[in-house]
Scaffold this motif. Structure first.
Motif, PDB file in Angstrom:
ATOM      1  N   GLU A  10      -9.152  -7.977  -8.700  1.00 63.75           N
ATOM      2  CA  GLU A  10      -8.450  -6.730  -9.287  1.00 63.75           C
ATOM      3  C   GLU A  10      -9.389  -5.786  -9.397  1.00 63.75           C
ATOM      4  O   GLU A  10     -10.679  -5.796  -8.608  1.00 63.75           O
ATOM      5  N   THR A  11      -8.680  -4.208  -9.120  1.00 63.38           N
ATOM      6  CA  THR A  11      -8.908  -3.325  -9.430  1.00 63.38           C
ATOM      7  C   THR A  11     -10.697  -3.548 -10.690  1.00 63.38           C
ATOM      8  O   THR A  11     -10.289  -2.757 -11.752  1.00 63.38           O
ATOM      9  N   ARG A  12     -11.796  -2.721  -9.922  1.00 60.58           N
ATOM     10  CA  ARG A  12     -13.371  -2.691 -10.639  1.00 60.58           C
ATOM     11  C   ARG A  12     -13.407  -0.618 -11.376  1.00 60.58           C
ATOM     12  O   ARG A  12     -13.260  -0.314 -10.375  1.00 60.58           O
ATOM     13  N   THR A  13     -12.471  -0.536 -12.675  1.00 62.32           N
ATOM     14  CA  THR A  13     -12.815   0.673 -12.943  1.00 62.32           C
ATOM     15  C   THR A  13     -14.021   1.159 -13.880  1.00 62.32           C
ATOM     16  O   THR A  13     -14.652   1.782 -13.484  1.00 62.32           O
ATOM     17  N   ASP A  14     -14.887   0.838 -14.293  1.00 65.02           N
ATOM     18  CA  ASP A  14     -16.090   0.381 -14.975  1.00 65.02           C
ATOM     19  C   ASP A  14     -17.284  -0.203 -13.832  1.00 65.02           C
ATOM     20  O   ASP A  14     -17.349  -1.563 -13.680  1.00 65.02           O
ATOM     21  N   LEU A  15     -18.613   1.105 -13.509  1.00 62.86           N
ATOM     22  CA  LEU A  15     -18.919   0.440 -12.470  1.00 62.86           C
ATOM     23  C   LEU A  15     -20.281   0.475 -12.981  1.00 62.86           C
ATOM     24  O   LEU A  15     -21.620   0.878 -12.180  1.00 62.86           O
ATOM     25  N   ALA A  42     -12.820   0.223  -2.150  1.00 63.09           N
ATOM     26  CA  ALA A  42     -12.274   0.314  -3.476  1.00 63.09           C
ATOM     27  C   ALA A  42     -12.757  -0.489  -3.950  1.00 63.09           C
ATOM     28  O   ALA A  42     -13.161  -1.817  -3.219  1.00 63.09           O
ATOM     29  N   ASP A  70      -4.522  -6.224  -7.602  1.00 60.03           N
ATOM     30  CA  ASP A  70      -3.333  -5.560  -8.325  1.00 60.03           C
ATOM     31  C   ASP A  70      -1.752  -6.195  -8.203  1.00 60.03           C
ATOM     32  O   ASP A  70      -1.227  -5.043  -8.272  1.00 60.03           O
TER      33      ASP A  70
END
Length: 220
Positions: A10-15, A42, A70
């Protein structure tokens, strides 16, 4: 060419650091990065239980992996895996995107075979030592070997195997050897057993006999 292994990500947006701790501890996710090719790196996460199961198989680290991010699949290889120094749990994984027409560089493990029937061990009483457990190779993704065999059967005491002696699969090149003959690294050798050998034993027996004779002469 399809990968032998499949993995969902899954893409991680909160780093942020807080988010990373939450993902690891509460959601049991492993952080990762997918890079290479024309696309930007990514950040992703994968399920801890899924990657632990895959990592138990040595071939996972030298095979093409169908990574679904995703729901969108792409082919990658595992370039690095970081583990917790004390708990040995997986902390982070680096995935490299691969292209069918672009060579990649990978570390491939060596599998030493026929060590129990090696001439230098079975007949001459020597011992085997390994200088390398894996080697760096360059090849197209379709030619990436799971491992490379090193046959020890005919090796005698005092003999050794170098990179140039390995039978690499077609299309696979040793990165070290590509830099010249002076990079022909030692892979394995059969050595004389320390303190062993008939001549050494005979010399030791002779020394003991002389010592006993001197003791008897002193007593008289």
């Amino acid at each position: 060419m399809s990968g032998e292994f499949t993995l969902n990500a899954e893409t991680r947006t909160d780093l942020g650091k807080g988010a990373s701790r939450r993902l690891r501890r509460l959601e049991n996710r492993v952080l990762g990065i997918v890079y290479g090719g024309k696309n930007k790196p990514a950040p992703v996460t994968v399920a801890m239980n899924e990657i632990i199961k895959l990592a138990e198989n040595e071939a996972f680290f030298t095979s093409l992996v169908d990574l679904s991010i995703d729901g969108k699949a792409q082919q990658v290889v595992v370039k690095d895996m970081q583990r917790h120094p004390a708990k040995n749990t997986i902390m982070h994984v680096d995935f490299l995107r691969v292209s069918a027409k672009t060579k990649l560089t990978m570390q491939v493990p060596l599998h030493f075979i026929n060590e129990d029937t090696c001439h230098g061990v079975k007949i001459e009483g020597g011992t085997i030592s390994h200088a390398l457990n894996d080697i760096e190779v360059s090849c197209l993704p379709k030619d990436l070997p799971e491992y490379i065999e090193v046959d020890m059967a005919e090796l005698k005491v005092g003999e050794n195997i170098h990179l140039s002696d390995l039978a690499l699969p077609e299309g696979v090149e040793s990165v070290a050897l590509s830099h010249g003959a002076d990079h022909d690294l030692l892979v394995s050798a059969v050595n004389v057993t320390k303190g062993g050998g008939d001549e050494e034993e005979a010399a030791a027996d002779e020394g003991e006999a002389e010592a006993e004779g001197e003791e008897e002469s002193g007593e008289e």
